[in-house]
Design a protein around this motif. Structure first.
Motif, PDB file in Angstrom:
ATOM      1  N   ASP A 202      -3.270   9.690   0.795  1.00 24.73           N
ATOM      2  CA  ASP A 202      -3.699   9.660  -0.600  1.00 24.73           C
ATOM      3  C   ASP A 202      -3.423   8.294  -1.218  1.00 24.73           C
ATOM      4  O   ASP A 202      -2.436   7.627  -0.888  1.00 24.73           O
ATOM      5  CB  ASP A 202      -2.967  10.731  -1.412  1.00 24.73           C
ATOM      6  CG  ASP A 202      -3.337  12.138  -0.955  1.00 24.73           C
ATOM      7  OD1 ASP A 202      -4.448  12.301  -0.424  1.00 24.73           O
ATOM      8  OD2 ASP A 202      -2.513  13.059  -1.123  1.00 24.73           O
ATOM      9  N   ASP A 203      -4.284   7.880  -2.119  1.00 22.06           N
ATOM     10  CA  ASP A 203      -4.079   6.634  -2.856  1.00 22.06           C
ATOM     11  C   ASP A 203      -2.885   6.778  -3.795  1.00 22.06           C
ATOM     12  O   ASP A 203      -2.629   7.862  -4.331  1.00 22.06           O
ATOM     13  CB  ASP A 203      -5.327   6.272  -3.673  1.00 22.06           C
ATOM     14  CG  ASP A 203      -6.503   5.911  -2.777  1.00 22.06           C
ATOM     15  OD1 ASP A 203      -6.260   5.475  -1.642  1.00 22.06           O
ATOM     16  OD2 ASP A 203      -7.649   6.091  -3.228  1.00 22.06           O
ATOM     17  N   MET A 204      -2.171   5.673  -3.983  1.00 25.37           N
ATOM     18  CA  MET A 204      -1.054   5.682  -4.912  1.00 25.37           C
ATOM     19  C   MET A 204      -1.556   5.601  -6.341  1.00 25.37           C
ATOM     20  O   MET A 204      -2.601   5.017  -6.616  1.00 25.37           O
ATOM     21  CB  MET A 204      -0.107   4.509  -4.639  1.00 25.37           C
ATOM     22  CG  MET A 204       0.676   4.624  -3.351  1.00 25.37           C
ATOM     23  SD  MET A 204       1.944   3.341  -3.236  1.00 25.37           S
ATOM     24  CE  MET A 204       3.035   3.820  -4.594  1.00 25.37           C
ATOM     25  N   VAL A 205      -0.786   6.199  -7.233  1.00 25.96           N
ATOM     26  CA  VAL A 205      -1.065   6.098  -8.661  1.00 25.96           C
ATOM     27  C   VAL A 205       0.148   5.460  -9.323  1.00 25.96           C
ATOM     28  O   VAL A 205       1.204   5.279  -8.705  1.00 25.96           O
ATOM     29  CB  VAL A 205      -1.349   7.485  -9.275  1.00 25.96           C
ATOM     30  CG1 VAL A 205      -2.602   8.090  -8.676  1.00 25.96           C
ATOM     31  CG2 VAL A 205      -0.165   8.423  -9.072  1.00 25.96           C
ATOM     32  N   ASP A 206       0.002   5.104 -10.591  1.00 25.66           N
ATOM     33  CA  ASP A 206       1.067   4.376 -11.288  1.00 25.66           C
ATOM     34  C   ASP A 206       2.378   5.150 -11.324  1.00 25.66           C
ATOM     35  O   ASP A 206       3.455   4.557 -11.326  1.00 25.66           O
ATOM     36  CB  ASP A 206       0.622   4.039 -12.713  1.00 25.66           C
ATOM     37  CG  ASP A 206      -0.481   2.995 -12.733  1.00 25.66           C
ATOM     38  OD1 ASP A 206      -0.611   2.271 -11.723  1.00 25.66           O
ATOM     39  OD2 ASP A 206      -1.208   2.908 -13.733  1.00 25.66           O
ATOM     40  N   ALA A 207       2.295   6.470 -11.368  1.00 21.03           N
ATOM     41  CA  ALA A 207       3.512   7.280 -11.487  1.00 21.03           C
ATOM     42  C   ALA A 207       4.270   7.401 -10.163  1.00 21.03           C
ATOM     43  O   ALA A 207       5.431   7.817 -10.146  1.00 21.03           O
ATOM     44  CB  ALA A 207       3.165   8.673 -11.999  1.00 21.03           C
ATOM     45  N   ASP A 208       3.643   7.039  -9.034  1.00 16.62           N
ATOM     46  CA  ASP A 208       4.296   7.160  -7.735  1.00 16.62           C
ATOM     47  C   ASP A 208       5.374   6.107  -7.562  1.00 16.62           C
ATOM     48  O   ASP A 208       5.289   5.009  -8.110  1.00 16.62           O
ATOM     49  CB  ASP A 208       3.272   7.014  -6.599  1.00 16.62           C
ATOM     50  CG  ASP A 208       2.329   8.189  -6.530  1.00 16.62           C
ATOM     51  OD1 ASP A 208       2.700   9.259  -7.041  1.00 16.62           O
ATOM     52  OD2 ASP A 208       1.229   8.039  -5.969  1.00 16.62           O
ATOM     53  N   THR A 209       6.396   6.442  -6.779  1.00 15.59           N
ATOM     54  CA  THR A 209       7.409   5.476  -6.368  1.00 15.59           C
ATOM     55  C   THR A 209       7.157   5.088  -4.922  1.00 15.59           C
ATOM     56  O   THR A 209       6.770   5.932  -4.103  1.00 15.59           O
ATOM     57  CB  THR A 209       8.827   6.054  -6.511  1.00 15.59           C
ATOM     58  OG1 THR A 209       8.921   7.263  -5.747  1.00 15.59           O
ATOM     59  CG2 THR A 209       9.130   6.359  -7.964  1.00 15.59           C
ATOM     60  N   SER A 210       7.367   3.819  -4.593  1.00 13.17           N
ATOM     61  CA  SER A 210       7.061   3.314  -3.254  1.00 13.17           C
ATOM     62  C   SER A 210       8.289   3.405  -2.357  1.00 13.17           C
ATOM     63  O   SER A 210       9.388   3.032  -2.755  1.00 13.17           O
ATOM     64  CB  SER A 210       6.591   1.855  -3.335  1.00 13.17           C
ATOM     65  OG  SER A 210       5.457   1.756  -4.155  1.00 13.17           O
ATOM     66  N   THR A 211       8.080   3.874  -1.135  1.00 11.21           N
ATOM     67  CA  THR A 211       9.129   3.900  -0.129  1.00 11.21           C
ATOM     68  C   THR A 211       8.557   3.325   1.159  1.00 11.21           C
ATOM     69  O   THR A 211       7.490   3.731   1.614  1.00 11.21           O
ATOM     70  CB  THR A 211       9.643   5.330   0.118  1.00 11.21           C
ATOM     71  OG1 THR A 211      10.167   5.846  -1.094  1.00 11.21           O
ATOM     72  CG2 THR A 211      10.749   5.328   1.163  1.00 11.21           C
ATOM     73  N   PHE A 212       9.263   2.365   1.756  1.00 11.73           N
ATOM     74  CA  PHE A 212       8.831   1.728   2.986  1.00 11.73           C
ATOM     75  C   PHE A 212       9.699   2.225   4.141  1.00 11.73           C
ATOM     76  O   PHE A 212      10.829   2.650   3.946  1.00 11.73           O
ATOM     77  CB  PHE A 212       8.944   0.201   2.889  1.00 11.73           C
ATOM     78  CG  PHE A 212       8.111  -0.401   1.787  1.00 11.73           C
ATOM     79  CD1 PHE A 212       6.828  -0.862   2.042  1.00 11.73           C
ATOM     80  CD2 PHE A 212       8.602  -0.516   0.505  1.00 11.73           C
ATOM     81  CE1 PHE A 212       6.065  -1.415   1.039  1.00 11.73           C
ATOM     82  CE2 PHE A 212       7.847  -1.063  -0.519  1.00 11.73           C
ATOM     83  CZ  PHE A 212       6.571  -1.515  -0.248  1.00 11.73           C
ATOM     84  N   LEU A 213       9.160   2.154   5.352  1.00 17.60           N
ATOM     85  CA  LEU A 213       9.921   2.447   6.559  1.00 17.60           C
ATOM     86  C   LEU A 213      10.191   1.142   7.288  1.00 17.60           C
ATOM     87  O   LEU A 213       9.274   0.360   7.535  1.00 17.60           O
ATOM     88  CB  LEU A 213       9.152   3.416   7.469  1.00 17.60           C
ATOM     89  CG  LEU A 213       8.928   4.829   6.922  1.00 17.60           C
ATOM     90  CD1 LEU A 213       8.134   5.657   7.927  1.00 17.60           C
ATOM     91  CD2 LEU A 213      10.255   5.505   6.622  1.00 17.60           C
ATOM     92  N   VAL A 214      11.449   0.901   7.635  1.00 16.52           N
ATOM     93  CA  VAL A 214      11.859  -0.328   8.309  1.00 16.52           C
ATOM     94  C   VAL A 214      12.554   0.046   9.599  1.00 16.52           C
ATOM     95  O   VAL A 214      13.428   0.917   9.625  1.00 16.52           O
ATOM     96  CB  VAL A 214      12.815  -1.155   7.414  1.00 16.52           C
ATOM     97  CG1 VAL A 214      13.252  -2.419   8.132  1.00 16.52           C
ATOM     98  CG2 VAL A 214      12.145  -1.504   6.096  1.00 16.52           C
ATOM     99  N   GLN A 215      12.160  -0.609  10.702  1.00 18.08           N
ATOM    100  CA  GLN A 215      12.790  -0.337  11.990  1.00 18.08           C
ATOM    101  C   GLN A 215      13.978  -1.262  12.196  1.00 18.08           C
ATOM    102  O   GLN A 215      13.870  -2.479  12.046  1.00 18.08           O
ATOM    103  CB  GLN A 215      11.797  -0.525  13.135  1.00 18.08           C
ATOM    104  CG  GLN A 215      12.394  -0.185  14.503  1.00 18.08           C
ATOM    105  CD  GLN A 215      11.358  -0.250  15.610  1.00 18.08           C
ATOM    106  OE1 GLN A 215      10.172  -0.426  15.340  1.00 18.08           O
ATOM    107  NE2 GLN A 215      11.787  -0.110  16.842  1.00 18.08           N
ATOM    108  N   GLU A 216      15.111  -0.689  12.544  1.00 15.97           N
ATOM    109  CA  GLU A 216      16.328  -1.453  12.790  1.00 15.97           C
ATOM    110  C   GLU A 216      16.310  -1.976  14.218  1.00 15.97           C
ATOM    111  O   GLU A 216      16.093  -1.216  15.166  1.00 15.97           O
ATOM    112  CB  GLU A 216      17.555  -0.565  12.572  1.00 15.97           C
ATOM    113  CG  GLU A 216      18.873  -1.308  12.557  1.00 15.97           C
ATOM    114  CD  GLU A 216      20.038  -0.363  12.291  1.00 15.97           C
ATOM    115  OE1 GLU A 216      20.180   0.601  13.078  1.00 15.97           O
ATOM    116  OE2 GLU A 216      20.785  -0.584  11.331  1.00 15.97           O
ATOM    117  N   ASP A 217      16.539  -3.279  14.404  1.00 16.32           N
ATOM    118  CA  ASP A 217      16.442  -3.886  15.726  1.00 16.32           C
ATOM    119  C   ASP A 217      17.479  -3.340  16.697  1.00 16.32           C
ATOM    120  O   ASP A 217      17.176  -3.077  17.861  1.00 16.32           O
ATOM    121  CB  ASP A 217      16.594  -5.413  15.622  1.00 16.32           C
ATOM    122  CG  ASP A 217      15.380  -6.059  14.968  1.00 16.32           C
ATOM    123  OD1 ASP A 217      14.308  -5.438  14.989  1.00 16.32           O
ATOM    124  OD2 ASP A 217      15.516  -7.167  14.433  1.00 16.32           O
ATOM    125  N   ALA A 218      18.703  -3.179  16.241  1.00 10.34           N
ATOM    126  CA  ALA A 218      19.790  -2.811  17.157  1.00 10.34           C
ATOM    127  C   ALA A 218      19.622  -1.408  17.723  1.00 10.34           C
ATOM    128  O   ALA A 218      19.802  -1.191  18.926  1.00 10.34           O
ATOM    129  CB  ALA A 218      21.133  -2.931  16.430  1.00 10.34           C
TER     130      ALA A 218
END
Length: 204
Positions: A54-70
């Motif tokens: 789904d497309d984001m709207v102004d009321a949404d909060t953004s969360t990213f996924l980051v891969q840890e190298d170790a």
């Protein structure tokens, strides 16, 4: 009879999945919130197909996924969390009572090995005596002794009234070197001309 055994085995082997139908499936949880929920670690070896997002709207909060190298674990990067880390930070510095309009070296104590600091804007709140010269504000961030410093000045100008206490307001953008790609320096010879071009774009 021979074929019947195979049909029976096939029915028994697939029946747990066929009977589930559209019900939610939980692994490690008895109360799955979506069609399939895995509560715990999961490893995929051949990739994951992502359906409609789904497309984001102004009321949404953004969360990213980051891969840890170790550990190769995925961690969430919730930029809406005021106490957590983020992709970038906007920090405003209010510098009171400098030497008239001159800030030579303000140490932010931000590590130059871990972060990058850019100055976005700056303004000074006192009238200047430019003595017939034109002047524009000169402000920047630079590295000295491993930390980021700020400088600001109106060249060839001073406070119109010496006894006034001035204030610089400098807005900076700060971001982690771990979460950004440092492309280094590009030198472009202009050959005493006013137009030039780099041979290859830095991002294609």
């Amino acid at each position: 009879m021979f074929y019947g055994k195979y049909y029976l085995l096939f029915f028994i082997s697939c029946s747990p999945f066929c009977l589930l139908g559209q019900k939610a499936v939980g692994i490690g949880t008895s109360n799955p919130r979506v069609t399939l929920e895995v509560a715990g670690d999961a490893i995929t070896r051949d990739g994951i197909e992502i359906g409609v997002i789904d497309d984001m709207v102004d009321a949404d909060t953004s969360t990213f996924l980051v891969q840890e190298d170790a550990s190769n674990k995925l961690k969430t990067l919730d930029v809406s969390n005021p106490t957590g880390t983020a992709l970038g930070y906007i920090q405003e510095y209010i510098i009171e009572n400098p030497n008239e309009d001159w800030v030579l070296n303000l140490d932010t104590n931000i590590s130059a090995t871990e972060f990058v600091v850019n100055t976005i804007s700056a303004y000074y709140n006192r009238e200047l005596d430019i003595d017939g010269y034109a002047t524009v504000p000169n402000f920047s961030a630079y590295i000295q002794d491993g930390t980021w410093r700020l400088t600001a000045d109106f060249p060839s100008a001073n406070n119109l009234y010496d006894n006034e206490i001035g204030t610089w307001t400098i807005t900076t953008l700060i971001y982690s070197r771990d979460l950004s790609k440092q492309l280094g320096t590009i030198t472009i010879p202009m050959n005493n001309g006013s137009e030039g071009s780099h041979a290859n774009p830095i991002i294609d």
